[in-house]
Motif scaffolding. Structure first.
Motif, mmCIF file in Angstrom:
data_model
loop_
_atom_site.group_PDB
_atom_site.id
_atom_site.type_symbol
_atom_site.label_atom_id
_atom_site.label_comp_id
_atom_site.label_asym_id
_atom_site.label_seq_id
_atom_site.Cartn_x
_atom_site.Cartn_y
_atom_site.Cartn_z
ATOM 1 N N LEU A 78 0.823 -1.213 0.000
ATOM 2 C CA LEU A 78 0.000 0.000 0.000
ATOM 3 C C LEU A 78 0.858 1.265 0.000
ATOM 4 C CD1 LEU A 78 -2.810 -1.024 2.528
ATOM 5 C CD2 LEU A 78 -3.007 -0.794 0.034
ATOM 6 N N ALA A 79 2.017 1.198 0.633
ATOM 7 C CA ALA A 79 2.904 2.358 0.669
ATOM 8 C C ALA A 79 3.363 2.747 -0.736
ATOM 9 C CB ALA A 79 4.115 2.061 1.552
ATOM 10 N N MET A 80 3.351 1.766 -1.627
ATOM 11 C CA MET A 80 3.763 2.013 -3.007
ATOM 12 C C MET A 80 2.600 2.489 -3.873
ATOM 13 S SD MET A 80 5.528 -0.781 -5.539
ATOM 14 C CE MET A 80 5.814 -0.437 -7.277
ATOM 15 N N ALA A 81 1.361 2.264 -3.418
ATOM 16 C CA ALA A 81 0.155 2.607 -4.184
ATOM 17 C C ALA A 81 0.277 2.126 -5.631
ATOM 18 C CB ALA A 81 -0.107 4.112 -4.137
ATOM 19 N N PRO A 82 0.444 0.823 -5.840
ATOM 20 C CA PRO A 82 0.699 0.310 -7.191
ATOM 21 C C PRO A 82 -0.535 0.340 -8.085
ATOM 22 C CG PRO A 82 0.360 -1.514 -5.689
ATOM 23 C CD PRO A 82 0.337 -0.266 -4.847
ATOM 24 N N GLU A 83 -0.316 0.426 -9.377
ATOM 25 C CA GLU A 83 -1.419 0.334 -10.325
ATOM 26 C C GLU A 83 -1.880 -1.110 -10.491
ATOM 27 O OE1 GLU A 83 -1.204 2.711 -13.979
ATOM 28 O OE2 GLU A 83 0.686 3.498 -13.210
ATOM 29 N N VAL A 84 -0.936 -2.064 -10.361
ATOM 30 C CA VAL A 84 -1.254 -3.480 -10.498
ATOM 31 C C VAL A 84 -0.593 -4.249 -9.356
ATOM 32 C CG1 VAL A 84 -0.971 -5.561 -11.906
ATOM 33 C CG2 VAL A 84 -1.477 -3.376 -13.015
ATOM 34 N N ALA A 85 -1.346 -5.206 -8.780
ATOM 35 C CA ALA A 85 -0.805 -6.088 -7.748
ATOM 36 C C ALA A 85 -1.089 -7.533 -8.132
ATOM 37 C CB ALA A 85 -1.415 -5.773 -6.388
ATOM 38 N N ILE A 86 -0.055 -8.372 -8.053
ATOM 39 C CA ILE A 86 -0.177 -9.804 -8.304
ATOM 40 C C ILE A 86 -0.131 -10.515 -6.959
ATOM 41 C CG2 ILE A 86 0.832 -11.807 -9.453
ATOM 42 C CD1 ILE A 86 -0.222 -9.662 -11.350
ATOM 43 N N LEU A 87 -1.077 -11.410 -6.726
ATOM 44 C CA LEU A 87 -1.176 -12.115 -5.450
ATOM 45 C C LEU A 87 -1.130 -13.624 -5.700
ATOM 46 C CD1 LEU A 87 -1.705 -11.971 -2.381
ATOM 47 C CD2 LEU A 87 -4.147 -11.871 -2.897
ATOM 48 N N ILE A 88 -0.048 -14.267 -5.254
ATOM 49 C CA ILE A 88 0.104 -15.715 -5.387
ATOM 50 C C ILE A 88 0.362 -16.291 -4.005
ATOM 51 C CG2 ILE A 88 1.340 -17.590 -6.534
ATOM 52 C CD1 ILE A 88 2.323 -15.577 -8.604
ATOM 53 N N VAL A 89 -0.666 -16.820 -3.380
ATOM 54 C CA VAL A 89 -0.528 -17.297 -2.001
ATOM 55 C C VAL A 89 -1.682 -18.241 -1.677
ATOM 56 C CG1 VAL A 89 -1.858 -15.392 -0.976
ATOM 57 C CG2 VAL A 89 -0.053 -16.530 0.368
ATOM 58 N N GLY A 90 -1.445 -19.121 -0.708
ATOM 59 C CA GLY A 90 -2.504 -20.016 -0.252
ATOM 60 C C GLY A 90 -2.057 -21.455 -0.100
ATOM 61 N N MET A 91 -1.067 -21.882 -0.899
ATOM 62 C CA MET A 91 -0.655 -23.279 -0.841
ATOM 63 C C MET A 91 -0.042 -23.636 0.505
ATOM 64 S SD MET A 91 -1.649 -25.101 -3.259
ATOM 65 C CE MET A 91 -0.741 -26.522 -2.658
ATOM 66 N N ASN A 92 0.687 -22.722 1.116
ATOM 67 C CA ASN A 92 1.259 -23.015 2.437
ATOM 68 C C ASN A 92 0.164 -23.210 3.479
ATOM 69 O OD1 ASN A 92 4.118 -22.983 1.902
ATOM 70 N ND2 ASN A 92 3.967 -20.774 1.651
ATOM 71 N N ASP A 93 -0.956 -22.535 3.296
ATOM 72 C CA ASP A 93 -2.083 -22.722 4.214
ATOM 73 C C ASP A 93 -2.655 -24.129 4.093
ATOM 74 O OD1 ASP A 93 -2.928 -19.931 5.476
ATOM 75 O OD2 ASP A 93 -2.311 -19.551 3.416
#
Length: 266
Positions: A78-93
């Protein structure tokens, strides 16, 4: 293996990109000649770069779970206020004994809504069937498949509710080819990371973003690892990691096996 087609040249030039998530987001499986990892983030940033470079940050780290993204990585993004964010997460859960789909849903909703509140285009992934590329005993395979199904249901629901783009790895062309995976069969190879970057680029093109440099599936710029290097990595890193995570999943796998023996409840 097919090359994903891009829509006509978009009108929006993306100038900032951030990647959040776990070891796949870090880039494991795509080593660089000088050390470290490249992965999907830099490949996508290059695809988005036009006359000027895209401002890029990768706040992911290995072992991250959905809660880690919410509490640790999200404030940095959020500090970067990006135009695009990629989210790859969940397998460790999915590999942990305290797996909780509703908690994962709450964390994912918070992450996606917070990023969208600052004008970010959020792209997520829904996961493939790991049993098709990684051999596991029957009970563990069924346990992991059940967990991944529950995780994907959460990702589908949140992505639809917030109109976030979602890359379905199960439908990604070439996703089940062995060349798309590194020696551990858990992380993408360089080719696999290129396929991810290409898939994300196609989603952004559909949303009107310009893709000046389409992602190539021809491997280049990475470090080629020989058979000896693969064996060393598997023994030193891969097997110990699988042992640690497998111990968490075993009790759940045993419960599935016991229920199978007992038959359906009357």
């Amino acid at each position: 293996m097919t090359v994903l087609e891009y829509a006509p040249q978009g009108v929006r030039q993306v100038r900032s990109l951030v990647v959040l998530g776990d070891s796949t987001a870090v880039g494991l499986g795509d080593p660089l000649p000088g050390g470290g990892w490249r992965g999907v983030g830099p490949l996508l940033a290059d695809a988005l770069s036009g006359n000027e470079s895209v401002r890029f940050a990768n706040v992911s780290f290995t072992g991250a779970r959905m809660g880690c993204v919410r509490t640790i990585q999200l404030p940095q993004a959020l500090a970067m206020a990006p135009e695009v964010a990629i989210l790859i997460v969940g397998m460790n859960d999915t590999l942990r004994s305290d797996f909780d789909a509703e908690r994962i849903r709450a964390d994912l909703e918070h992450v996606v809504s917070a990023l969208q509140a600052v004008g970010t285009i959020v792209l997520t992934v829904r996961f493939h069937d790991h049993a098709k590329v990684f051999r596991l005993p029957g009970p563990l395979r069924r346990a992991l498949r059940s967990r991944i199904g529950a995780l994907n249901a959460v990702i589908d629901s949140v992505s639809a509710a917030y109109d976030a783009g979602c890359l379905d790895l199960d439908l990604l062309p070439g996703a089940y080819e062995m060349s798309a995976w590194s020696v551990d069969r858990l992380h993408p190879s360089e080719l696999g990371h290129r396929m991810l970057a290409q898939g994300f680029a196609a989603l952004l093109s559909d949303r009107g973003c310009a893709i000046p440099n389409p992602v190539s599936l021809t491997c280049s710029g990475g470090r080629q690892v020989g058979t000896a290097g693969h064996v060393v990595w598997l023994v030193v890193k891969g097997i110990p990691w699988l042992w640690r995570r497998g111990r968490d999943l075993v009790p759940y796998a045993l419960s599935i096996m016991i229920k199978g023996f007992a038959g359906p409840a009357r």
